[in-house]
Design a protein around this motif. Structure first.
Motif, mmCIF file in Angstrom:
data_model
loop_
_atom_site.group_PDB
_atom_site.id
_atom_site.type_symbol
_atom_site.label_atom_id
_atom_site.label_comp_id
_atom_site.label_asym_id
_atom_site.label_seq_id
_atom_site.Cartn_x
_atom_site.Cartn_y
_atom_site.Cartn_z
ATOM 1 N N MET A 81 20.440 -31.204 -12.136
ATOM 2 C CA MET A 81 21.300 -32.286 -11.662
ATOM 3 C C MET A 81 20.544 -33.168 -10.662
ATOM 4 S SD MET A 81 24.208 -31.973 -13.146
ATOM 5 C CE MET A 81 25.034 -30.804 -14.175
ATOM 6 N N ALA A 82 21.198 -34.213 -10.210
ATOM 7 C CA ALA A 82 20.622 -35.190 -9.266
ATOM 8 C C ALA A 82 19.343 -35.800 -9.835
ATOM 9 C CB ALA A 82 20.369 -34.561 -7.905
ATOM 10 N N ARG A 83 19.391 -36.105 -11.132
ATOM 11 C CA ARG A 83 18.258 -36.718 -11.840
ATOM 12 C C ARG A 83 16.971 -35.919 -11.677
ATOM 13 N NH1 ARG A 83 18.864 -41.966 -9.090
ATOM 14 N NH2 ARG A 83 21.087 -41.857 -8.857
ATOM 15 N N GLY A 84 17.113 -34.586 -11.616
ATOM 16 C CA GLY A 84 15.941 -33.719 -11.525
ATOM 17 C C GLY A 84 15.422 -33.490 -10.117
ATOM 18 N N ALA A 85 16.078 -34.078 -9.111
ATOM 19 C CA ALA A 85 15.576 -33.968 -7.740
ATOM 20 C C ALA A 85 15.649 -32.541 -7.199
ATOM 21 C CB ALA A 85 16.341 -34.913 -6.818
ATOM 22 N N ILE A 86 16.673 -31.786 -7.610
ATOM 23 C CA ILE A 86 16.798 -30.404 -7.140
ATOM 24 C C ILE A 86 15.635 -29.570 -7.667
ATOM 25 C CG2 ILE A 86 18.243 -28.337 -7.197
ATOM 26 C CD1 ILE A 86 20.666 -30.272 -7.481
ATOM 27 N N LEU A 87 15.356 -29.708 -8.940
ATOM 28 C CA LEU A 87 14.233 -28.995 -9.544
ATOM 29 C C LEU A 87 12.907 -29.441 -8.931
ATOM 30 C CD1 LEU A 87 13.498 -26.931 -11.713
ATOM 31 C CD2 LEU A 87 13.406 -28.790 -13.358
ATOM 32 N N GLU A 88 12.785 -30.726 -8.641
ATOM 33 C CA GLU A 88 11.562 -31.261 -8.029
ATOM 34 C C GLU A 88 11.338 -30.661 -6.647
ATOM 35 O OE1 GLU A 88 10.714 -35.491 -6.170
ATOM 36 O OE2 GLU A 88 10.708 -35.583 -8.357
ATOM 37 N N ARG A 89 12.400 -30.556 -5.844
ATOM 38 C CA ARG A 89 12.261 -29.961 -4.502
ATOM 39 C C ARG A 89 11.885 -28.491 -4.591
ATOM 40 N NH1 ARG A 89 15.566 -33.145 -0.686
ATOM 41 N NH2 ARG A 89 14.925 -35.254 -1.225
ATOM 42 N N THR A 90 12.467 -27.785 -5.549
ATOM 43 C CA THR A 90 12.137 -26.371 -5.748
ATOM 44 C C THR A 90 10.669 -26.223 -6.146
ATOM 45 O OG1 THR A 90 14.405 -25.958 -6.435
ATOM 46 C CG2 THR A 90 12.787 -24.282 -6.995
ATOM 47 N N ASP A 91 10.203 -27.062 -7.063
ATOM 48 C CA ASP A 91 8.800 -27.028 -7.488
ATOM 49 C C ASP A 91 7.867 -27.362 -6.323
ATOM 50 O OD1 ASP A 91 9.498 -26.319 -10.053
ATOM 51 O OD2 ASP A 91 9.298 -28.348 -10.876
ATOM 52 N N TYR A 92 8.277 -28.304 -5.470
ATOM 53 C CA TYR A 92 7.469 -28.679 -4.303
ATOM 54 C C TYR A 92 7.279 -27.479 -3.378
ATOM 55 C CZ TYR A 92 6.170 -30.737 0.150
ATOM 56 O OH TYR A 92 5.530 -31.008 1.323
ATOM 57 N N GLU A 93 8.365 -26.783 -3.064
ATOM 58 C CA GLU A 93 8.263 -25.613 -2.188
ATOM 59 C C GLU A 93 7.443 -24.507 -2.847
ATOM 60 O OE1 GLU A 93 9.020 -25.503 0.999
ATOM 61 O OE2 GLU A 93 9.837 -27.528 0.873
ATOM 62 N N MET A 94 7.578 -24.367 -4.152
ATOM 63 C CA MET A 94 6.792 -23.363 -4.870
ATOM 64 C C MET A 94 5.303 -23.678 -4.778
ATOM 65 S SD MET A 94 7.212 -20.612 -6.435
ATOM 66 C CE MET A 94 6.206 -19.527 -7.390
ATOM 67 N N SER A 95 4.940 -24.954 -4.862
ATOM 68 C CA SER A 95 3.521 -25.312 -4.747
ATOM 69 C C SER A 95 3.005 -25.041 -3.334
ATOM 70 C CB SER A 95 3.288 -26.770 -5.152
ATOM 71 O OG SER A 95 3.812 -27.649 -4.202
ATOM 72 N N ARG A 96 3.854 -25.205 -2.308
ATOM 73 C CA ARG A 96 3.451 -24.878 -0.937
ATOM 74 C C ARG A 96 3.178 -23.383 -0.808
ATOM 75 N NH1 ARG A 96 7.208 -26.160 3.440
ATOM 76 N NH2 ARG A 96 5.380 -25.849 4.717
ATOM 77 N N VAL A 97 4.035 -22.566 -1.440
ATOM 78 C CA VAL A 97 3.850 -21.119 -1.398
ATOM 79 C C VAL A 97 2.544 -20.735 -2.097
ATOM 80 C CG1 VAL A 97 4.750 -18.926 -2.260
ATOM 81 C CG2 VAL A 97 6.288 -20.548 -1.164
ATOM 82 N N LEU A 98 2.281 -21.318 -3.253
ATOM 83 C CA LEU A 98 1.048 -20.994 -3.977
ATOM 84 C C LEU A 98 -0.188 -21.430 -3.202
ATOM 85 C CD1 LEU A 98 2.206 -21.815 -7.601
ATOM 86 C CD2 LEU A 98 1.851 -19.565 -6.574
ATOM 87 N N ASP A 99 -0.129 -22.594 -2.548
ATOM 88 C CA ASP A 99 -1.249 -23.029 -1.703
ATOM 89 C C ASP A 99 -1.480 -22.035 -0.570
ATOM 90 O OD1 ASP A 99 -1.718 -25.280 -3.231
ATOM 91 O OD2 ASP A 99 -0.653 -26.646 -1.871
#
Length: 116
Positions: free
Chosen positions: A12-30
């Motif tokens: 939902m929210a034009r994919g923004a929720i998924l985008e924020r989740t992916d962003y935090e996941m990339s921070r964790v992987l870094d």
């Protein structure tokens, strides 16, 4: 309802929720790949979904927050030597004036700045 038009709340929210989740996941992987952090400490991604219905229960305001908990960086360790009451120096593996492996003269260890 047509199953093809149904979406997950993450889409939902034009994919923004998924985008924020992916962003935090990339921070964790870094953070996991950062050699300055403990390799086996747990990291966490938390997704908070808050739903606020109106008085008629027809409209629901949805607020989603994604945040990550990262491992802290490893501590940096050094040692100090108390020469006298006014002289405290960092203990470093060098001898002032001695030639280093790169043929440069080694500097004196830094003095600790004392504020009284």
């Amino acid at each position: 309802m047509n199953p093809e038009t149904q979406k997950s709340i993450l889409q939902m929210a034009r994919g923004a929720i998924l985008e924020r989740t992916d962003y935090e996941m990339s921070r964790v992987l870094d953070n996991i790949l950062d050699v300055n952090t403990h390799p086996t400490k747990k990291r966490k991604v938390t997704i908070t979904v808050e739903l606020q219905p109106d008085d008629e229960r027809r409209t629901i305001a949805v607020s989603v927050t994604a945040k990550s908990t990262l491992a802290p960086t490893n501590p940096v360790v050094t040692s100090l030597y108390v020469a006298d009451q006014d002289s405290i120096v960092e203990m470093v593996p060098q001898v002032p004036g001695q030639m280093g492996m790169d043929e440069t003269e080694q500097e004196a260890p830094p003095l600790l700045k004392l504020i009284k």
